[in-house]
Design a protein around this motif. Structure first.
Motif, PDB file in Angstrom:
ATOM      1  N   ALA A  40      16.017  17.162 -17.598  1.00 25.81           N
ATOM      2  CA  ALA A  40      15.879  17.517 -16.185  1.00 25.81           C
ATOM      3  C   ALA A  40      14.751  16.753 -15.515  1.00 25.81           C
ATOM      4  CB  ALA A  40      15.645  19.019 -16.056  1.00 25.81           C
ATOM      5  N   ASN A  41      14.169  15.777 -16.225  1.00 24.92           N
ATOM      6  CA  ASN A  41      12.968  15.110 -15.729  1.00 24.92           C
ATOM      7  C   ASN A  41      13.255  13.655 -15.375  1.00 24.92           C
ATOM      8  OD1 ASN A  41      11.318  17.430 -16.377  1.00 24.92           O
ATOM      9  ND2 ASN A  41      11.484  16.799 -18.519  1.00 24.92           N
ATOM     10  N   TRP A  42      12.639  13.207 -14.280  1.00 22.66           N
ATOM     11  CA  TRP A  42      12.653  11.801 -13.902  1.00 22.66           C
ATOM     12  C   TRP A  42      11.404  11.159 -14.465  1.00 22.66           C
ATOM     13  CZ3 TRP A  42      16.767   9.394 -12.051  1.00 22.66           C
ATOM     14  CH2 TRP A  42      17.745  10.130 -11.380  1.00 22.66           C
ATOM     15  N   ILE A  43      11.585  10.176 -15.339  1.00 19.74           N
ATOM     16  CA  ILE A  43      10.472   9.548 -16.040  1.00 19.74           C
ATOM     17  C   ILE A  43      10.334   8.102 -15.562  1.00 19.74           C
ATOM     18  CG2 ILE A  43       9.568   8.861 -18.293  1.00 19.74           C
ATOM     19  CD1 ILE A  43      11.067  11.193 -19.506  1.00 19.74           C
ATOM     20  N   PRO A  44       9.142   7.689 -15.161  1.00 21.00           N
ATOM     21  CA  PRO A  44       8.974   6.301 -14.710  1.00 21.00           C
ATOM     22  C   PRO A  44       9.225   5.319 -15.853  1.00 21.00           C
ATOM     23  CG  PRO A  44       6.847   7.403 -14.899  1.00 21.00           C
ATOM     24  CD  PRO A  44       7.885   8.466 -15.083  1.00 21.00           C
ATOM     25  N   CYS A  45       9.829   4.204 -15.512  1.00 16.26           N
ATOM     26  CA  CYS A  45      10.150   3.194 -16.512  1.00 16.26           C
ATOM     27  C   CYS A  45      10.208   1.843 -15.822  1.00 16.26           C
ATOM     28  CB  CYS A  45      11.498   3.501 -17.185  1.00 16.26           C
ATOM     29  SG  CYS A  45      12.909   3.452 -16.052  1.00 16.26           S
ATOM     30  N   HIS A  46      10.428   0.806 -16.594  1.00 13.71           N
ATOM     31  CA  HIS A  46      10.707  -0.482 -15.989  1.00 13.71           C
ATOM     32  C   HIS A  46      11.846  -1.142 -16.739  1.00 13.71           C
ATOM     33  CE1 HIS A  46       7.229  -0.968 -18.727  1.00 13.71           C
ATOM     34  NE2 HIS A  46       7.738  -2.138 -19.054  1.00 13.71           N
ATOM     35  N   ILE A  47      12.618  -1.902 -15.991  1.00 12.00           N
ATOM     36  CA  ILE A  47      13.821  -2.523 -16.509  1.00 12.00           C
ATOM     37  C   ILE A  47      13.464  -3.908 -17.040  1.00 12.00           C
ATOM     38  CG2 ILE A  47      16.191  -3.177 -15.979  1.00 12.00           C
ATOM     39  CD1 ILE A  47      15.560  -0.190 -15.683  1.00 12.00           C
ATOM     40  N   ALA A  59      11.260   1.740 -11.162  1.00 10.42           N
ATOM     41  CA  ALA A  59      12.460   2.505 -11.503  1.00 10.42           C
ATOM     42  C   ALA A  59      12.069   3.798 -12.211  1.00 10.42           C
ATOM     43  CB  ALA A  59      13.389   1.676 -12.379  1.00 10.42           C
ATOM     44  N   TRP A  60      13.027   4.735 -12.220  1.00  6.60           N
ATOM     45  CA  TRP A  60      12.909   6.000 -12.940  1.00  6.60           C
ATOM     46  C   TRP A  60      14.223   6.258 -13.671  1.00  6.60           C
ATOM     47  CZ3 TRP A  60      11.338   5.056  -8.055  1.00  6.60           C
ATOM     48  CH2 TRP A  60      10.002   5.330  -7.705  1.00  6.60           C
ATOM     49  N   ILE A  61      14.162   6.895 -14.833  1.00  6.06           N
ATOM     50  CA  ILE A  61      15.355   7.304 -15.566  1.00  6.06           C
ATOM     51  C   ILE A  61      15.317   8.815 -15.736  1.00  6.06           C
ATOM     52  CG2 ILE A  61      14.223   6.896 -17.798  1.00  6.06           C
ATOM     53  CD1 ILE A  61      16.978   6.224 -18.946  1.00  6.06           C
ATOM     54  N   SER A 103       0.820  -1.220   0.000  1.00  7.16           N
ATOM     55  CA  SER A 103       0.000   0.000   0.000  1.00  7.16           C
ATOM     56  C   SER A 103       0.853   1.269   0.000  1.00  7.16           C
ATOM     57  CB  SER A 103      -0.934   0.006   1.211  1.00  7.16           C
ATOM     58  OG  SER A 103      -0.194   0.087   2.431  1.00  7.16           O
ATOM     59  N   TYR A 104       2.168   1.121   0.244  1.00  9.27           N
ATOM     60  CA  TYR A 104       3.053   2.294   0.253  1.00  9.27           C
ATOM     61  C   TYR A 104       3.453   2.635  -1.175  1.00  9.27           C
ATOM     62  CZ  TYR A 104       7.071   5.312   1.084  1.00  9.27           C
ATOM     63  OH  TYR A 104       7.942   6.355   1.061  1.00  9.27           O
ATOM     64  N   GLU A 105       3.358   3.906  -1.544  1.00 14.55           N
ATOM     65  CA  GLU A 105       3.705   4.362  -2.884  1.00 14.55           C
ATOM     66  C   GLU A 105       5.072   5.047  -2.849  1.00 14.55           C
ATOM     67  OE1 GLU A 105       2.288   4.018  -5.808  1.00 14.55           O
ATOM     68  OE2 GLU A 105       0.581   2.857  -5.067  1.00 14.55           O
ATOM     69  N   TYR A 106       6.032   4.457  -3.560  1.00 15.30           N
ATOM     70  CA  TYR A 106       7.354   5.067  -3.677  1.00 15.30           C
ATOM     71  C   TYR A 106       7.306   6.232  -4.657  1.00 15.30           C
ATOM     72  CZ  TYR A 106       9.562   1.090  -1.309  1.00 15.30           C
ATOM     73  OH  TYR A 106       9.941   0.141  -0.402  1.00 15.30           O
ATOM     74  N   THR A 107       8.141   7.237  -4.415  1.00 16.07           N
ATOM     75  CA  THR A 107       8.346   8.333  -5.354  1.00 16.07           C
ATOM     76  C   THR A 107       9.824   8.408  -5.691  1.00 16.07           C
ATOM     77  OG1 THR A 107       8.692  10.010  -3.634  1.00 16.07           O
ATOM     78  CG2 THR A 107       6.405   9.596  -4.334  1.00 16.07           C
ATOM     79  N   VAL A 108      10.158   9.222  -6.675  1.00 18.05           N
ATOM     80  CA  VAL A 108      11.542   9.313  -7.107  1.00 18.05           C
ATOM     81  C   VAL A 108      12.424   9.996  -6.065  1.00 18.05           C
ATOM     82  CG1 VAL A 108      11.337  11.533  -8.295  1.00 18.05           C
ATOM     83  CG2 VAL A 108      12.980   9.816  -9.133  1.00 18.05           C
TER      84      VAL A 108
END
Length: 353
Positions: A309-316, A303-305, A78-83
């Protein structure tokens, strides 16, 4: 009445098995059914509690084992991670309640609605996010029947060689506890610090050796932030982009209109999912860092890349077969992988950057 609630195998990390023994009530007579219910009353510290019930069929007086880690993971999810890492990750607090349920001679003996009326309880337990690997669990200390592993360090990065970054990047470093703690010793969750790389060369940051390349070489590198296997935000800097791919979904339709000798129904194509997949390389590594990339970074679920200047959500993404150490060929150690953006559209569009 159910009794006992004796710990059988303990872990401060909710992703690893946390097992308790519960002894079923001794009942005289043949029961139509008999089971033991174990309630896990758990919450993120400071949040709302949820109740998860685990059940197992039982014989009269039987000693049962319950692994409650799955219930705790439901709370952790239920915990939401952020960058950006929080000042401290939350930890889980939970209480346990056990009770028998059976039917004898047509009479049902149900579980009380109020937890305080259950047969036995054990309160004030805690757990942090993450999980130990199979090898870490195998090497845990304790007796053959009761094994446990304390928690202290929240990064699996090796110390065999300096980590390579570039000036102008930021590093996210999970911090260790001052001393190993058991489940009972948890008073706060772990933390991750953010460190700006401002000077070139070899340096030590939070106990880790780091080699910073000149800022001019940042164009050949990409920064990732990801949630590691121990439940903490961590970062890594990888080598230049190899190839870019895009998988577009196309659906064809016939658009019907009122036809005349000058107008006809025509085909229409709807295209979507123009997200990009980048194939990247870790760059040259030693065998310990190569193992870390394969078993930790590639296994991340979030993950984020950093693009511009922006952190964009992604997956590896990992290939079905990942090439590791090859002693038959005189080739460098590296790990190649794919990164797929979680958004549509070009990440290099002029309006975006």
């Amino acid at each position: 009445m159910a009794k006992g609630l004796l710990i059988q195998g303990a872990s401060p990390l909710c992703g690893s098995p946390i097992t308790y023994k519960v002894q079923a009530d001794s009942i005289n007579g043949a029961c139509a059914f008999h089971r033991v219910n174990l309630a896990v009353h758990a919450a993120l510290y400071g949040g709302n509690y949820m109740d998860l019930i685990l059940s197992s069929p039982a014989e009269s007086g039987e000693i049962l084992s319950f692994d409650i880690s799955s219930a705790l993971r439901a709370v952790a999810d239920s915990y939401e991670y952020t960058v950006e890492p929080p000042s401290a990750y939350p930890y889980i607090v939970y209480d346990l309640y056990a009770h028998d349920e059976w039917m004898l001679n047509g009479e049902a003996h149900d579980v009380p609605d109020d937890f305080n009326k259950w047969s036995t309880n054990s309160k004030g337990h805690k757990a942090v996010f993450g999980a130990y690997s199979d090898l870490e669990r195998l090497l845990a200390s304790g007796s053959e029947t009761i094994k446990s592993k304390l928690a202290q360090h929240f990064s699996r990065k090796p110390f065999s060689s300096p980590e390579v970054v570039a000036v102008g990047e930021t590093m996210v470093l999970p911090l260790s506890f001052d001393a190993p703690v058991s489940e009972a010793g948890i008073s706060s969750g772990p933390t991750s610090s953010v460190v700006n790389i401002t000077k070139e060369g070899l340096q030590v940051l939070n106990g880790r050796e780091v080699f910073a390349l000149p800022a001019s070489q940042r164009t050949d590198r990409y920064e990732f932030r990801f949630v590691n296997g121990l439940g903490c935000l961590e970062s890594v800097s990888v080598c230049s982009l190899r190839t870019t791919e895009m998988n577009v979904t196309s659906e064809s339709y016939i658009r019907s209109i009122q036809e005349t000798f000058g107008q006809f129904s025509r085909g229409v194509v709807i295209k979507s999912n123009d997200y990009e997949t980048w194939k990247l390389s870790s760059g040259p590594l030693d065998i310990y860092w190569q193992s870390w990339f394969m078993h930790e970074f590639l296994m991340t679920k979030k993950a984020w890349i950093k693009i511009g200047a922006n952190w964009i959500p992604c997956h590896i993404l990992a290939d079905e077969t990942i090439s590791g150490l090859n002693r038959q060929e005189n080739s460098i150690c590296e790990v190649q992988f794919s990164m797929q953006l979680d958004i549509n559209g070009s990440p290099l569009a002029s309006l975006a950057i």
